[in-house]
Write a protein that holds these residues in place. Structure first.
Motif, PDB file in Angstrom:
ATOM      1  N   ASP B  50     -15.945  73.790 -16.006  1.00 47.78           N
ATOM      2  CA  ASP B  50     -15.554  72.891 -17.088  1.00 47.78           C
ATOM      3  C   ASP B  50     -14.055  72.649 -16.977  1.00 47.78           C
ATOM      4  O   ASP B  50     -13.405  73.094 -16.032  1.00 47.78           O
ATOM      5  CB  ASP B  50     -15.928  73.573 -18.415  1.00 47.78           C
ATOM      6  N   ILE B  51     -13.479  71.990 -17.958  1.00 47.41           N
ATOM      7  CA  ILE B  51     -12.023  71.854 -18.051  1.00 47.41           C
ATOM      8  C   ILE B  51     -11.530  73.049 -18.870  1.00 47.41           C
ATOM      9  O   ILE B  51     -12.232  73.543 -19.724  1.00 47.41           O
ATOM     10  CB  ILE B  51     -11.644  70.528 -18.745  1.00 47.41           C
ATOM     11  N   GLY B  52     -10.315  73.463 -18.617  1.00 51.52           N
ATOM     12  CA  GLY B  52      -9.801  74.650 -19.281  1.00 51.52           C
ATOM     13  C   GLY B  52      -9.540  75.660 -18.192  1.00 51.52           C
ATOM     14  O   GLY B  52      -9.508  75.321 -17.015  1.00 51.52           O
ATOM     15  N   HIS B  69     -16.476  66.925 -16.565  1.00 51.57           N
ATOM     16  CA  HIS B  69     -15.590  66.576 -17.672  1.00 51.57           C
ATOM     17  C   HIS B  69     -15.677  67.673 -18.728  1.00 51.57           C
ATOM     18  O   HIS B  69     -16.625  68.437 -18.781  1.00 51.57           O
ATOM     19  CB  HIS B  69     -16.014  65.247 -18.291  1.00 51.57           C
ATOM     20  N   HIS B  70     -14.704  67.695 -19.603  1.00 55.90           N
ATOM     21  CA  HIS B  70     -14.609  68.746 -20.602  1.00 55.90           C
ATOM     22  C   HIS B  70     -15.841  68.764 -21.504  1.00 55.90           C
ATOM     23  O   HIS B  70     -16.171  67.761 -22.146  1.00 55.90           O
ATOM     24  CB  HIS B  70     -13.350  68.526 -21.439  1.00 55.90           C
ATOM     25  N   ILE B  74     -22.426  71.739 -18.890  1.00 55.92           N
ATOM     26  CA  ILE B  74     -23.824  72.090 -19.145  1.00 55.92           C
ATOM     27  C   ILE B  74     -24.779  70.953 -18.767  1.00 55.92           C
ATOM     28  O   ILE B  74     -25.730  71.177 -18.024  1.00 55.92           O
ATOM     29  CB  ILE B  74     -23.985  72.553 -20.612  1.00 55.92           C
ATOM     30  N   PRO B  75     -24.579  69.717 -19.225  1.00 60.11           N
ATOM     31  CA  PRO B  75     -25.497  68.661 -18.777  1.00 60.11           C
ATOM     32  C   PRO B  75     -25.439  68.382 -17.285  1.00 60.11           C
ATOM     33  O   PRO B  75     -26.449  68.032 -16.676  1.00 60.11           O
ATOM     34  CB  PRO B  75     -25.076  67.429 -19.595  1.00 60.11           C
ATOM     35  N   VAL B  76     -24.278  68.555 -16.671  1.00 61.28           N
ATOM     36  CA  VAL B  76     -24.196  68.366 -15.211  1.00 61.28           C
ATOM     37  C   VAL B  76     -25.047  69.434 -14.523  1.00 61.28           C
ATOM     38  O   VAL B  76     -25.768  69.146 -13.563  1.00 61.28           O
ATOM     39  CB  VAL B  76     -22.727  68.414 -14.723  1.00 61.28           C
ATOM     40  N   GLY B  94     -15.552  77.795 -20.901  1.00 59.45           N
ATOM     41  CA  GLY B  94     -14.856  78.630 -21.870  1.00 59.45           C
ATOM     42  C   GLY B  94     -15.424  78.395 -23.262  1.00 59.45           C
ATOM     43  O   GLY B  94     -16.349  77.605 -23.448  1.00 59.45           O
ATOM     44  N   ASP B  95     -14.816  79.076 -24.238  1.00 58.93           N
ATOM     45  CA  ASP B  95     -15.332  78.907 -25.599  1.00 58.93           C
ATOM     46  C   ASP B  95     -14.989  77.507 -26.131  1.00 58.93           C
ATOM     47  O   ASP B  95     -15.709  76.970 -26.958  1.00 58.93           O
ATOM     48  CB  ASP B  95     -14.824  80.026 -26.536  1.00 58.93           C
ATOM     49  N   GLY B  96     -13.929  76.902 -25.624  1.00 59.97           N
ATOM     50  CA  GLY B  96     -13.613  75.530 -26.024  1.00 59.97           C
ATOM     51  C   GLY B  96     -14.660  74.562 -25.496  1.00 59.97           C
ATOM     52  O   GLY B  96     -15.218  73.745 -26.236  1.00 59.97           O
TER      53      GLY B  96
END
Lengths: 270, 241
Positions: B50-52, B69-70, B74-76, B94-96
């Protein structure tokens, strides 16, 4: 004139750049300063791009070739390699950077033992002002008064908190302004970091510590159940201190290896 | 460079890695690397980040990796699984990315029972952007956007798996573990991947350390983590739907 300064995050690269930019402005020149940062906390080098031009000419915000490149740590060389041409003057801290690490196509290599001087004169965090003093010798268009005024302006808040800093800066600037250029054949890099693996063997236990991976988090030391791990005086890849292990205390339980985020420590029972 | 202590699945060109000193991600990824070695998954697994701070796992392993993308890791991951149903897929976020910007994606992946494993690394702040308050920040925790401590009116602390359990199929595997117990990782990774093999969704939240934004040394990082473990219960969370 295009200048690139590169070093470790925390060496004060951006502060030097801000002071130079201020001094150029006070010297009635056009100047642009572009910092490049983002991942210094995660170990990437900090780089600053400064372009200085006469009042009737324009500066280049981002440029491909530098007239002066200043390198304060060998890890930063990769960030500035592309800026160096046979016409570039490369100023570097020859007490930590080996001549052999520098690109071969450089026109003019000017080393000085910045860390050596800094340690000898206890300059501490004014190391960057020492560098500034040295760089100023090669930028005659910046007058000395505007440089010293800029130091006080940019670091004003810190000086107000602790007036000793002003004296330290003045000393550091003078040291830089009068420092000797290293001899080309002087291979003594006293403060270059030795990243070879640390190996030891005792009481049927074998130790391996890998400074080239260790970031000095010291989680191993905290987690060791018998307090066999403490901080050493050897440096790791990021300029941090790596651990040392007392193999008599150590029970080879494997906990340090289990937690180490950097795969940098293991003690095995033979 | 000495890779003798590294998992075989590690990509050497990216070492030393880019995570901060003492980062929980680096510990987790090391154990995941040994898991990939042991289960011989290096040519089979797909790894979506993810991003982060999770994006610092780019080029980390010698496995198929996608950076999404941020909030879209999950969908990817679901898309990759549909394209290649035989092989395991992990969405590492991450949690974000999982509970803030990507929460919608997480809930629906659980609702559809997508046979992927979502690993949520929870360090109670938006770390990469400088340590801002997140849904997972604890009341009283100081961050750059809660400088005098998080006010309870913004929520006490976001319990992700406990929310997901309402939408997740009964056969989903939801669990929370912590970097205070790395010996547990092999077991939870194994259970999650095996659950995907039988066609079900898996989610592992891992309580993690962020010494840079928490401004803690080794000892303080782990004592902070211990205090968080009192608020974020460890262990399996039973899916309900």
């Amino acid at each position: 004139m295009n200048i690139t300064i590169a070093g470790e995050g925390g060496q004060g690269v951006q502060t030097i750049a801000e002071i130079l930019a201020n001094a150029a402005f006070l010297s009635n020149l056009n100047v642009s300063y572009l910092p490049q940062f983002g991942v210094e906390q995660r170990g990437a080098p900090s780089v600053a791009f400064i372009s200085v031009a006469l009042k009737n000419q324009s500066t280049e915000l981002k440029f491909d070739q530098s007239d002066i490149v200043v390198i304060l740590r060998d890890r930063a060389i990769i960030e500035v390699k592309n800026q160096i041409s046979p016409n570039t003057m490369v100023i570097y801290d020859s007490s930590t950077i080996k001549l052999s690490s520098l690109p071969k196509n450089t026109g003019n290599l000017i080393g000085f033992k910045a860390t050596d001087i800094s340690v000898e004169r206890s300059l501490g965090k004014s190391y960057n002002i020492l560098i500034l003093g040295f760089i100023s010798r090669f930028m005659p268009s910046l007058n000395r008064e505007s440089l010293l005024d800029s130091v006080n302006k940019v670091l004003g808040d810190k000086i107000n908190e602790n007036s000793k800093i002003k004296n330290l800066n003045d000393t550091a600037f003078e040291c830089g302004a009068t420092a000797k250029v290293s001899e080309k054949n002087d291979r003594n890099t006293k403060y270059a970091i030795d990243l070879t693996d640390i190996k030891d063997s005792k009481n049927g236990k074998e130790l391996l510590i890998i400074p080239s991976e260790c970031k000095g988090c010291l989680i191993c030391a905290y987690k060791c159940p018998v307090k066999a791990i403490t901080v050493s005086d050897r440096f790791g890849y990021f300029g941090n201190l790596v651990p040392k292990v007392d193999l008599e205390q150590c029970t080879a339980c494997g906990i340090c290896n289990l937690f180490c985020p950097d795969t940098a420590i293991k003690i095995t029972k033979k | 460079m000495n890779n003798s202590l590294m998992p075989k699945s590690y990509k050497l060109e990216s070492k030393p890695h880019l995570f901060c000193p003492g980062c929980g991600h680096a510990m987790i990824l090391k154990h995941l690397g040994f898991f990939i070695d042991e289960r011989k998954l290096v040519d089979k697994i797909s790894f979506v980040i993810d991003i982060g701070c999770s994006l610092l796992a780019w080029n980390f392993y010698d496995v198929s990796t996608v950076q999404a993308h941020h909030g879209r890791s999950i969908p990817v991951a679901t898309g990759i699984k549909f394209a290649d149903p035989e092989n395991p897929v992990i969405a590492y976020t991450g949690d974000g990315g999982a509970y803030a910007i990507g929460l919608q994606s997480l809930i629906h992946a659980a609702y559809r029972n997508d046979p992927i494993t979502v690993i949520v690394v929870n360090n109670t702040n938006y770390a990469m952007t400088g340590g801002q308050m997140a849904p997972t920040t604890i009341v009283g925790e100081k961050t750059t956007t809660s400088p005098s401590g998080k006010n309870i009116k913004y929520g006490d602390h976001f319990l992700g798996p406990e929310l997901v359990k309402k939408t997740a199929n009964k056969s989903a595997y939801l669990t929370r573990t912590s970097v205070s117990n790395p010996n547990n990782f092999k077991k939870v990774f194994g259970r999650a991947i095996d659950n995907n093999q039988s066609g079900n969704f898996s989610m592992i939240e891992i309580l993690s350390l962020c010494p840079t934004n928490w401004k803690t040394n080794a000892e303080a990082s782990f004592s902070t983590l211990t205090s968080f473990e009192k608020l974020y219960p460890l262990g399996e969370i039973k899916a309900e739907r």
